[in-house]
Write a protein that holds these residues in place. Structure first.
Motif, mmCIF file in Angstrom:
data_model
loop_
_atom_site.group_PDB
_atom_site.id
_atom_site.type_symbol
_atom_site.label_atom_id
_atom_site.label_comp_id
_atom_site.label_asym_id
_atom_site.label_seq_id
_atom_site.Cartn_x
_atom_site.Cartn_y
_atom_site.Cartn_z
ATOM 1 N N SER A 128 0.931 -1.219 0.013
ATOM 2 C CA SER A 128 -0.021 0.148 -0.003
ATOM 3 C C SER A 128 0.931 1.322 -0.126
ATOM 4 N N GLY A 129 0.319 2.508 -0.340
ATOM 5 C CA GLY A 129 0.988 3.617 -0.511
ATOM 6 C C GLY A 129 0.268 4.577 0.492
ATOM 7 N N GLU A 142 -2.821 3.552 -12.880
ATOM 8 C CA GLU A 142 -2.306 4.836 -12.137
ATOM 9 C C GLU A 142 -1.004 4.820 -11.370
ATOM 10 N N ALA A 143 -1.110 3.749 -10.631
ATOM 11 C CA ALA A 143 0.189 3.127 -9.633
ATOM 12 C C ALA A 143 1.313 2.859 -10.481
ATOM 13 N N GLU A 144 1.019 2.123 -11.369
ATOM 14 C CA GLU A 144 2.197 1.877 -12.358
ATOM 15 C C GLU A 144 3.052 2.882 -12.874
ATOM 16 N N LYS A 172 -2.471 -1.813 -3.080
ATOM 17 C CA LYS A 172 -2.041 -2.197 -4.414
ATOM 18 C C LYS A 172 -1.415 -3.916 -4.582
ATOM 19 N N ASN A 216 -4.066 -1.649 -12.004
ATOM 20 C CA ASN A 216 -3.652 -0.154 -11.360
ATOM 21 C C ASN A 216 -2.905 0.367 -12.176
ATOM 22 N N TYR A 269 1.364 -3.595 -11.297
ATOM 23 C CA TYR A 269 0.335 -3.899 -10.337
ATOM 24 C C TYR A 269 -1.013 -4.351 -11.065
ATOM 25 N N ALA A 327 2.969 6.029 -11.835
ATOM 26 C CA ALA A 327 3.718 6.690 -10.717
ATOM 27 C C ALA A 327 4.873 5.995 -10.363
ATOM 28 N N ARG A 328 5.258 4.712 -10.527
ATOM 29 C CA ARG A 328 6.338 4.006 -10.178
ATOM 30 C C ARG A 328 7.376 4.225 -11.320
ATOM 31 N N GLU A 366 7.377 -5.569 -5.210
ATOM 32 C CA GLU A 366 7.337 -4.898 -6.579
ATOM 33 C C GLU A 366 8.679 -5.438 -7.364
#
Length: 579
Positions: A167-168, A380-382, A174, A378, A375, A384-385, A307
Motif C-alpha cells: 500500500s501507498g 495509475e500506480a504503475e 495495490k 492499477n 500492479y 507513478a512508479r 514490486e
C-alpha cells in the motif's frame, strides 16, 4: 544443480526425493509428499476453476503458516494459476475488497478465519476450508496425480504467479505482480548469495501472505532443495525450541520480531542451536549487534520490495548502518525528485552523524532495467512508479562516497507498522466517522526500535471533549479497522494545522510528534486503555528512543540520523501471541 525457469519446475524436482521437506509441530512431509500433495491440489484446482480468457486465474489464500500454505503455492505453480495472499489482519469491507479486487475465484482458508468472512459480499467465490472432513473428501480423488498432469494453460517464466498486496499513501492496497520466472530467479539468487544447500532447513515464522516469507525464505529453500519448517504464527518463546526441534539453519525476519526475541529471558544455552544466518530488514544496528552477541547468529540486512523494482545487497565490508550497494544489474541512484539530478554524497561527523542531510537525501531510483512487473488492475500506480524511464521506489536514501546506501524514510504519507504498509488516508476515513471529531489527521512517528507507530491528531467539534473510553469503544466497533491501524498516540487539538494551500500540514505534525503543547493520550501497550501522556511517560519514551539511537520524530532536534542507525522503517509481526 541447473537453474529452473519456473516455480513449477522447482516443485516438480521434489518428486522422488524422500528426505524431509516440510514440517510443523503436527506434520512431517517428505519432498516427494510435498510434490504429490501439490499435484493433487493442482488437479482439484483445474476442476474447480477451468480457464477463462485473460490469462492465469486467481486463487486466494487466507491461512496461517500451516503446511497447506506452501502446498497451495506449489499447486498453483503446477496448475498455472496465480496466488493472492490475503492478509488476515484486514477487516470487513476492506478484506472483501482485497478478495474481489484480485478476482479470486477460489479462496483457501481455515476454520479460525471463517468469522472474518461472515456476511461479506463475495458472490461466486468458492471457499475451501482446509481443516474439515469435507475438504479432505474433496481432495481424496486426486491422490494419484503427478506434477504436470493438470494445467490450466501453459506454464512459462512470464506466467503470473503472485499478487502481493502493498500500500501507498492513498487509496486501497495495490497488488504487486510477480511471475514464476522472477520468483524462481529470486530464490536462486539468494541460494548463491548465502550458500544455501539441500541440507539447510528454512524456518518460516513470518506470515506467508507477506513477501518476506515467500520471496526470501520459501523460494530459496525450493531452489536449493532445502527443508522448510513452519510456525503458524510468530512466537518469540517458541523460536529457539522450534529451531532446535527442526534443525533450522536459516530464517527471515523483520525488526519487530528481533525485538521480541531479544525481550525473552536470557538462557545459558542461547547459543546452542544450528542457526547460521538470519536475513531480513529493519532490525537496526543496535538490535542486530545484540542479537549476534546473545545468539551467535549474524543478521544480514537487505532492501527490496514485493514490486522487485530495486534491490540492495549487503557485502561483508558494508559499513554499520548502511544497507549495502545496488544488486548486480541495478543502476541505483539517489536523486532529487524535483530535478532528477543526483544528490551529493553523504558526509558524516566523526561520530557518524549525517552532516549534509538536505543535499544528500533523495529518492532512490533504478535507472536501469527494472524487474518490476506492474500492479494488478492499477495503471495509475504503475505510472507513478515508472516515470521518465526510471523506477521510483518512493523511499528516501542517502549514499556515501563509496556507494553504500542508507535508508532515510519515505516520500509519501505511508506508515509502516509491524512490516505492514498502511495508508494514512484510509485510517483517516475510518476515524472521521467519530461524531466528536471535526477533523482528523493520521501520520507516522518513529517507533522507538524500528518502523512506525500510528499517531492521530483530532480536532474536536465545538463544545466536545475527548472521552478516551468512548473513543476506544468506537475503534473497536469499526469492522474495517485492521489490527495495525488503531492510533497509539492521540493529539487533541482545537484545529488542525494547514499549509498555504489549505492542506493539512503533516510535516508540522510529524515534527512535533507527541512532544507538543496539546493534550496527548496514548496506549502504553497495544489494546490497553488510553491514558494521558504524562511527563514521566515522556521521559521513559525518550530513554527508549535514545537507547536505540532514534528520536520521536525524524525532524525533531533530538534526532541524529547517523551511519549507526536507520530512521523510521517498519518491522514484521504483532504481539508474539498474535504473529
Amino acid at each position: 544443480m541447473r537453474g529452473a525457469d519456473t516455480v513449477a519446475e522447482l516443485v516438480g524436482r521434489q518428486w522422488g526425493d524422500h528426505r524431509i521437506g516440510l514440517r510443523d509441530e503436527h506434520h512431517t512431509l517428505t519432498h516427494h509428499q510435498v510434490a504429490a500433495g501439490a499435484a493433487a491440489r493442482a488437479a482439484l484446482l483445474v476442476d474447480l476453476m477451468p480457464p477463462l480468457p485473460g490469462g492465469e486465474p486467481h486463487l486466494g489464500i487466507l491461512l496461517d503458516n500451516t503446511p497447506e500454505y506452501p502446498l497451495w503455492l506449489s499447486a498453483a505453480a503446477l496448475a498455472g494459476a496465480a496466488v493472492a495472499g490475503i492478509n488476515p489482519t484486514r477487516r470487513g469491507t476492506e478484506l472483501a475488497r482485497d478478495i474481489r479486487h484480485t478476482e479470486c475465484r477460489v479462496l483457501v482458508t481455515q476454520r479460525a478465519h471463517l468469522p472474518l468472512l461472515d456476511g461479506l459480499p463475495l458472490p461466486g467465490l468458492r471457499i475451501l476450508v482446509t481443516d474439515t472432513d469435507a475438504y479432505r473428501e474433496l481432495l481424496a480423488p486426486y491422490g494419484s496425480a503427478r506434477p504436470g498432469d493438470a494445467r490450466l494453460g501453459p506454464v512459462r517464466p512470464d506466467s503470473r504467479f503472485l499478487l502481493s498486496f502493498t500500500s501507498g499513501s492513498t487509496g486501497a492496497p495495490k497488488a504487486a505482480l510477480c511471475s514464476q520466472g522472477r520468483l524462481a530467479a529470486a530464490g536462486a539468487s539468494l541460494v548463491r548469495h548465502f550458500g544455501v544447500g539441500p541440507d539447510d532447513v528454512h524456518y518460516v515464522c513470518m506470515p506467508m501472505f507477506h513477501g518476506n516469507a515467500v520471496i526470501a525464505d520459501w523460494a530459496p529453500a525450493l531452489a536449493a532443495g532445502a527443508g522448510v519448517a513452519l510456525r503458524a504464527r510468530f512466537s518469540a518463546s517458541r523460536f529457539l525450541p522450534d529451531v532446535r526441534l527442526f534443525g533450522a539453519t536459516y530464517f527471515t525476519y523483520v525488526g519487530r520480531a528481533v525485538q521480541y526475541l531479544l525481550a525473552t529471558p536470557p538462557e545459558p544455552d542461547d547459543r546452542r542451536h544450528p542457526l547460521r544466518l538470519g536475513f531480513g530488514t529493519e532490525a537496526g544496528a543496535v538490535d542486530a549487534a545484540r542479537f549476534r552477541e546473545r545468539f551467535g547468529v549474524p543478521l544480514v540486512e537487505g532492501y527490496g520490495s514485493s514490486e522487485g523494482g530495486a534491490a540492495i545487497q549487503r557485502t561483508p565490508d558494508t559499513p554499520t548502518g548502511a544497507i549495502g550497494r545496488a544488486a548486480p544489474g541495478d543502476d541505483l541512484a539517489v536523486v532529487d525528485a524535483g530535478t532528477g539530478l543526483a544528490c551529493a554524497p553523504a558526509r558524516f561527523s566523526p561520530t557518524g552523524r549525517l552532516l549534509n542531510a538536505s543535499e544528500a537525501i533523495g529518492e532512490l531510483v533504478n535507472r536501469g532495467r527494472s524487474p518490476f512487473e506492474g500492479y494488478w488492475r492499477n495503471p495509475e500506480a504503475e505510472a507513478a512508479r515508472l516515470r521518465d524511464g526510471w523506477y521510483w521506489t518512493g523511499d528516501l536514501f542517502y549514499r556515501d562516497a563509496d556507494g553504500y546506501l542508507y535508508f532515510a524514510g519515505r516520500t509519501d504519507d505511508r506508515l509502516r507498522v509491524d512490516s505492514e504498509n498502511l495508508a494514512a488516508a484510509m485510517i483517516e476515513h475510518i476515524l472521521a466517522r467519530w461524531d466528536r471529531a471535526a477533523g482528523v489527521a493520521v501520520y507516522a512517528i518513529p517507533d522507538p526500535v524500528a518502523g512506525d507507530q500510528v499517531m492521530a491528531a483530532l480536532a474536536l467539534r465545538a463544545g466536545e471533549v475527548f472521552d478516551p473510553e468512548e473513543f476506544a469503544a468506537f475503534l473497536a466497533a469499526q469492522e474495517d479497522l485492521g489490527t495495525k491501524m488503531p492510533p497509539r498516540f492521540v493529539r487533541v487539538m482545537t484545529e488542525l494545522p494547514l499549509t498555504a494551500t489549505n492542506k493539512i500540514h503533516r510535516v508540522a505534525l510529524r515534527r512535533a510528534s507527541f512532544l507538543c503543547p496539546d493534550p496527548v493520550w496514548w496506549r502504553p501497550a497495544p489494546g490497553a486503555p488510553y491514558e494521558p501522556l504524562t511527563p514521566t511517560a515522556v521521559t521513559a519514551l525518550r530513554a527508549a528512543y535514545a537507547h536505540h539511537g532514534r528520536a520521536p520524530s525524524p525532524h525533531h532536534p533530538d534526532q541524529a540520523v547517523s551511519s549507526g542507525s536507520r530512521p523510521a522503517r517498519g518491522s514484521e509481526g504483532d504481539d508474539p501471541a498474535r504473529g
